[in-house]
Design an enzyme around this catalytic site. Structure first.
Site, short mmCIF file in Angstrom:
data_model
loop_
_atom_site.label_atom_id
_atom_site.label_comp_id
_atom_site.label_asym_id
_atom_site.label_seq_id
_atom_site.Cartn_x
_atom_site.Cartn_y
_atom_site.Cartn_z
N ASN A 9 0.98 -1.02 -0.17
CA ASN A 9 -0.01 0.14 0.02
C ASN A 9 0.92 1.39 0.08
O ASN A 9 1.48 1.53 0.79
CB ASN A 9 -1.05 -0.31 1.13
CG ASN A 9 -1.58 1.18 1.58
OD1 ASN A 9 -1.85 2.02 0.56
ND2 ASN A 9 -2.14 1.49 2.59
N HIS A 94 -9.19 1.88 5.17
CA HIS A 94 -8.07 2.00 5.75
C HIS A 94 -8.06 3.07 6.96
O HIS A 94 -8.84 4.01 6.87
CB HIS A 94 -6.84 2.60 4.86
CG HIS A 94 -5.56 2.42 5.22
ND1 HIS A 94 -4.98 3.49 6.38
CD2 HIS A 94 -4.35 1.44 5.20
CE1 HIS A 94 -3.73 2.83 6.66
NE2 HIS A 94 -3.46 1.77 5.85
N GLY A 172 3.24 2.43 10.46
CA GLY A 172 4.29 3.63 10.22
C GLY A 172 5.18 3.84 11.67
O GLY A 172 5.71 5.00 11.28
N SER A 212 3.82 -2.00 10.13
CA SER A 212 5.41 -2.14 10.07
C SER A 212 6.02 -3.75 9.88
O SER A 212 6.81 -4.12 10.41
CB SER A 212 5.81 -1.71 11.56
OG SER A 212 5.78 -0.31 11.83
O1 13P Z 1 -0.63 0.86 6.67
C1 13P Z 1 -0.04 0.28 6.47
C2 13P Z 1 -0.44 -0.72 5.17
O2 13P Z 1 -1.69 -0.39 4.73
C3 13P Z 1 1.19 -0.28 7.13
O3 13P Z 1 2.00 0.96 6.86
P1 13P Z 1 3.67 0.39 7.53
O4 13P Z 1 3.98 -0.89 6.76
O5 13P Z 1 4.38 1.61 6.93
O6 13P Z 1 3.62 0.57 8.93
#
Ligand code: 13P
Length: 250
Positions: A9, A94, A172, A212
């Site tokens: 994503n 999301h 994130g 993550s």
């Molecule tokens: O929101 C996410 C995927 O949709 C996860 O993001 P990260 O892998 O950057 O933590």
């Protein structure tokens, strides 16, 4: 047997030129079988993405779509048009869309139904905040999100659909849920599907973990019984990292 999924994503990152560079970077390097590799990209990149994915194992996803096929809805993306251009999946619900764009469970349900009607498959996201987890409310919250999202979806359609459990505190942040925490909630979601539908549907629906996920932790997460894949933000943007993720079983 559920085919594992590694879904990127990209969120609001990459332009069409950068999308093409990514496609050049993964060319000929994705596993031919055993895993479904998907990239979810911004709407402006989808034409480039679909053209580059043609004839390769890569599947494509939009990051959002509206619940009407056409009309006076300035700025929205038609699920019908996505289907006609060759997109495979649409990510919906999301946490960033819920948080920043006010999407409700009802919107997400309408979007899921519109996506399926157009022969696309939804990747339905759910997940709790840190406060909800600490208050012991995470399971009720997440199963509630799922119950609302799947209203009116047939068992046959749900069996083909994808659910992504993404605890908001792990997105994130570099703070991954432990593989045990992820498995625990993904199992709860599968049991919820069994209670809303039946054991066969629950056994077929693929449930991903997101938050993550990276090459260093993907193997441990994928080893868990109920976790069928990852929905990956940051680590899906670099070709080498994405290829490594799709080779989690090597
Ligand atoms: O929101 C996410 C995927 O949709 C996860 O993001 P990260 O892998 O950057 O933590």
């Amino acid at each position: 047997m559920r085919t594992p999924i590694i879904a990127g994503n990209w969120k609001m990152n990459k332009n069409p030129k950068e999308t093409q560079e990514f496609l050049d970077g993964i060319k000929g390097k994705l596993p031919e079988s055993g895993v479904e590799a998907i990239i979810g990209a911004p709407a402006i990149d989808l034409t480039t993405l679909v053209a580059g994915a043609e004839g390769t194992p890569l599947k494509t996803a939009a990051e959002n779509s509206y619940f009407e096929d056409a009309g006076a809805f300035t700025g929205e993306t038609s699920p019908k048009a996505l289907s006609e251009m060759g997109i495979d999946y649409v990510i919906i619900g999301h946490s960033e869309r819920r948080q920043y764009f006010g999407e409700t469970d009802e919107d997400i349900n309408k979007k899921a139904l519109a996506i399926l009607k157009n022969n696309l498959l939804p990747i339905i996201c759910c997940g709790e905040t840190l406060e909800q987890r600490e208050a012991g409310k995470a399971e009720d919250w997440v199963t509630g999100q799922i119950e609302n999202a799947v209203k009116g979806i047939s068992a046959a359609d749900l069996a083909k659909s994808v659910i992504a459990y993404e605890p908001i505190w792990a997105i994130g942040t570099g703070k991954t849920a432990t593989a045990d925490q992820a498995q625990e909630m993904v199992h709860v979601i599968r049991e919820k599907i069994a209670s809303l539908y039946d054991a066969d549907t629950a056994d077929k629906v693929r449930i991903l973990y997101g938050g993550s996920v990276k090459p260093a932790n993907v193997k441990e997460l994928m080893a868990k019984e109920d976790i069928d894949g990852g929905l990956v933000g940051g680590a899906s943007m670099d070709p080498e990292s994405f290829i490594a993720l799709t080779n989690f079983n090597k």
